[in-house]
Write an enzyme that holds these catalytic residues in place. Structure first.
Site, PDB file in Angstrom:
ATOM      1  N   ASP A 191     -23.943 -85.548   5.408  1.00 26.54           N
ATOM      2  CA  ASP A 191     -24.929 -84.577   5.841  1.00 26.54           C
ATOM      3  C   ASP A 191     -25.319 -85.281   7.207  1.00 26.54           C
ATOM      4  O   ASP A 191     -24.606 -85.844   8.072  1.00 26.54           O
ATOM      5  CB  ASP A 191     -26.051 -84.638   4.797  1.00 26.54           C
ATOM      6  CG  ASP A 191     -26.741 -83.550   4.952  1.00 26.54           C
ATOM      7  OD1 ASP A 191     -27.767 -83.293   5.784  1.00 26.54           O
ATOM      8  OD2 ASP A 191     -26.738 -82.640   3.931  1.00 26.54           O
ATOM      9  N   ASP A 200     -38.359 -96.043  -0.910  1.00 22.15           N
ATOM     10  CA  ASP A 200     -37.442 -95.344  -2.063  1.00 22.15           C
ATOM     11  C   ASP A 200     -35.961 -95.767  -2.500  1.00 22.15           C
ATOM     12  O   ASP A 200     -35.516 -95.479  -3.546  1.00 22.15           O
ATOM     13  CB  ASP A 200     -37.809 -93.824  -2.392  1.00 22.15           C
ATOM     14  CG  ASP A 200     -39.082 -93.469  -2.671  1.00 22.15           C
ATOM     15  OD1 ASP A 200     -40.079 -94.377  -2.778  1.00 22.15           O
ATOM     16  OD2 ASP A 200     -39.364 -92.320  -2.891  1.00 22.15           O
ATOM     17  N   HIS A 223     -32.437 -83.490   6.891  1.00 17.92           N
ATOM     18  CA  HIS A 223     -31.856 -82.689   5.838  1.00 17.92           C
ATOM     19  C   HIS A 223     -31.092 -83.867   4.847  1.00 17.92           C
ATOM     20  O   HIS A 223     -31.203 -83.577   3.532  1.00 17.92           O
ATOM     21  CB  HIS A 223     -30.799 -81.999   6.625  1.00 17.92           C
ATOM     22  CG  HIS A 223     -30.170 -80.790   5.503  1.00 17.92           C
ATOM     23  ND1 HIS A 223     -28.841 -80.993   5.123  1.00 17.92           N
ATOM     24  CD2 HIS A 223     -30.509 -79.700   5.590  1.00 17.92           C
ATOM     25  CE1 HIS A 223     -28.558 -79.842   4.515  1.00 17.92           C
ATOM     26  NE2 HIS A 223     -29.569 -79.139   4.569  1.00 17.92           N
ATOM     27  N   ASN A 321     -26.796 -69.880   2.768  1.00 18.64           N
ATOM     28  CA  ASN A 321     -28.091 -69.045   2.856  1.00 18.64           C
ATOM     29  C   ASN A 321     -28.369 -67.922   3.771  1.00 18.64           C
ATOM     30  O   ASN A 321     -29.409 -67.299   4.291  1.00 18.64           O
ATOM     31  CB  ASN A 321     -29.337 -69.836   3.150  1.00 18.64           C
ATOM     32  CG  ASN A 321     -29.301 -71.302   2.500  1.00 18.64           C
ATOM     33  OD1 ASN A 321     -29.089 -71.272   1.300  1.00 18.64           O
ATOM     34  ND2 ASN A 321     -29.407 -72.567   3.496  1.00 18.64           N
ATOM     35  N   ALA A 336     -17.379 -74.154   0.339  1.00 19.54           N
ATOM     36  CA  ALA A 336     -17.678 -74.068  -0.941  1.00 19.54           C
ATOM     37  C   ALA A 336     -17.107 -72.752  -1.769  1.00 19.54           C
ATOM     38  O   ALA A 336     -16.815 -72.726  -2.806  1.00 19.54           O
ATOM     39  CB  ALA A 336     -19.195 -73.455  -0.983  1.00 19.54           C
ATOM     40  N   SER A 393     -28.746 -75.775   0.068  1.00 23.08           N
ATOM     41  CA  SER A 393     -28.354 -77.271   0.258  1.00 23.08           C
ATOM     42  C   SER A 393     -29.472 -78.154  -0.556  1.00 23.08           C
ATOM     43  O   SER A 393     -29.053 -79.544  -0.784  1.00 23.08           O
ATOM     44  CB  SER A 393     -29.169 -77.495   1.802  1.00 23.08           C
ATOM     45  OG  SER A 393     -28.352 -77.118   2.689  1.00 23.08           O
TER      46      SER A 393
END
Length: 444
Positions: A191, A200, A223, A321, A336, A393
């Site tokens: 990405d 985190d 992203h 999208n 994909a 995504s």
């Protein structure tokens, strides 16, 4: 942007439609070619390329070697061979392209050759309309919630969600009911990079690499950090509900898209080779490029996906999208749309396809395989913060995380077994298969 005979397109120039899809199909090509070689006869293929397309310099990349790959991919005088995948990104002068294609068709040691294209992150830039229907809130013990949720889904309805402890997405996929954590499993996210200083992710990032020239792996877009958080965020985040599916999975972060959100097939290929060499069980790619109705899947990505499956790695990618339902529905994006890559559709909080989610209308590999939460998804953001984002995504890393849970539960399973288990464990939905595939993703 490198100067040279290819007239390479600068990152970030590509215009977008309001809903986030690419508008200009004529300028998506870089001028290079992605060439796949027969693993048993690699040198014959290279020699054929040298003679037909006048390819002089070939730089070989082996295993986890990646330090200068970004720069090599930008050099107009160099072609790059990723030996582990038997794949090359080839520089070809315009007058030599016909010769290369002719040679590829005639030479048995060359499996496939296709023009390299630009690839994009898949955020939603359209107004994020809320679903038109809402349902009464409910809350009881987790088992009762799960039963009610499934009853409403089966009836074509959906729940409202209380997200004090878990995001709605983790509840929908039953990650809140799973004892698995992804421990010992590596997830590679290809990405825009990652915020390596995000608290985190402390102690969780095993390796990083940037394949974008002039940019470190640090995420200047947001992203990549968001997607990594969804796939593998911690059990106890610094703020808000838990948002990570596999909180003990090891993170491999490959920056294949620039801070402007764009990259090339060659950079994706480099990230795939790096991830496989690092032992990733899952490669998550929330990226792609629009395809037209009737367009076939790319042979290069399909063959590479098969090769990674043989090495034990599952690839999952965003369906795209481009749609604006119900009037305007677009086919699953590349890569994909390859049969050996899991294509993920996005669901809203009513457990229905989001207005932007693409559909399996092309067939021949372009089917939706599974659906996951992709609406107002809460996850990590650069700078140590958090944000909500929507898109296929955001659905994709939910699937990557669940694959890590399956791999933890079945450490000896093949990649094909993991894919089959993922689809067989999905909760069937009432919407058409072209929109949701096997159904709602479920954690084991």
């Amino acid at each position: 942007m490198a100067n040279g005979p290819m007239d390479r397109r600068a990152f970030g120039e590509q215009p977008f439609r309001p809903n986030g899809s690419v508008t200009d199909q004529s300028t998506e090509y870089t001028g290079r070619y992605v060439v796949l070689l027969d693993p048993s006869n690699q040198e014959s293929g290279l020699n054929a390329l040298r003679s037909s397309a006048d390819i002089a310099s070939v730089e070989r990349v082996r295993g986890t070697e990646a330090a200068n790959v970004a720069e090599l991919l930008e050099r107009p005088d160099v072609s790059v061979l990723f030996e582990d995948l038997n794949a090359a990104v080839v520089e070809v002068r315009p007058e030599q392209r016909h010769a290369l294609v002719t040679t590829a068709e005639a030479e048995p040691s060359i499996i496939a050759a296709e023009p390299e294209r630009m690839v994009y992150a898949l955020p939603i830039t359209a107004p994020q309309q809320a679903p038109t229907e809402f349902f009464p809130a409910f809350r009881s013990d987790e088992d009762v919630v799960a039963r009610h949720t499934r009853a409403e889904i089966a009836a074509g309805q959906g729940p409202s969600w209380i997200e004090d402890t878990w995001t709605w997405g983790l509840q929908a996929i039953r990650a809140d009911l799973s004892s698995l954590t992804g421990r010992g499993v590596k997830i590679a996210v290809l990405d825009t990079g990652v915020d390596t200083d995000h608290p985190d992710f402390a102690g969780r990032i095993e390796a990083t690499e940037s394949f974008v020239p002039g940019e470190t792996v640090e995420d200047g877009h947001g992203h990549g950090t968001h997607c990594i958080g969804t796939a593998a965020g911690p059990a106890g985040p610094g703020q808000g509900p838990r948002y990570g599916v596999a909180p003990e999975a090891q993170i491999l972060a490959a920056k294949v898209l620039s801070n402007a959100g764009s990259g090339t097939d060659g950079q994706i290929l480099a990230g795939m080779a790096w991830a496989v060499a690092h032992g990733a069980r899952v490669i998550s790619m929330s990226l792609g490029a629009r395809v037209r109705p009737g367009e076939l899947f790319p042979q290069t990505y399909e063959i590479l996906a098969r090769r990674t499956l043989e090495r034990g790695t599952v690839i999952v990618a965003a369906a795209g999208n481009d749609s604006h339902r119900p009037q305007d529905i677009w086919p699953v994006s590349r890569p994909a749309n390859c049969p050996s890559i899991l294509a993920v559709a996005a669901l809203d909080k009513a457990i229905a396809p989001t207005f932007f989610s693409n559909a399996g209308i092309n067939g021949q590999g372009g089917e939706i395989n599974i659906a996951a939460p992709g609406w107002q998804v809460y996850s990590a953001a650069p700078g140590g913060g958090y944000k909500h984002q929507s898109g296929t995504s955001m659905a994709t890393p939910h699937v990557a995380g669940v694959l890590a849970l399956l791999a933890q539960a079945n450490p000896n399973a093949s990649a094909a077994d993991l894919m089959a288990g993922l689809k067989s464990g999905a909760f069937p939905l009432t919407q058409p298969l072209r929109d949701v595939g096997a159904g709602l993703l479920q954690a084991p």
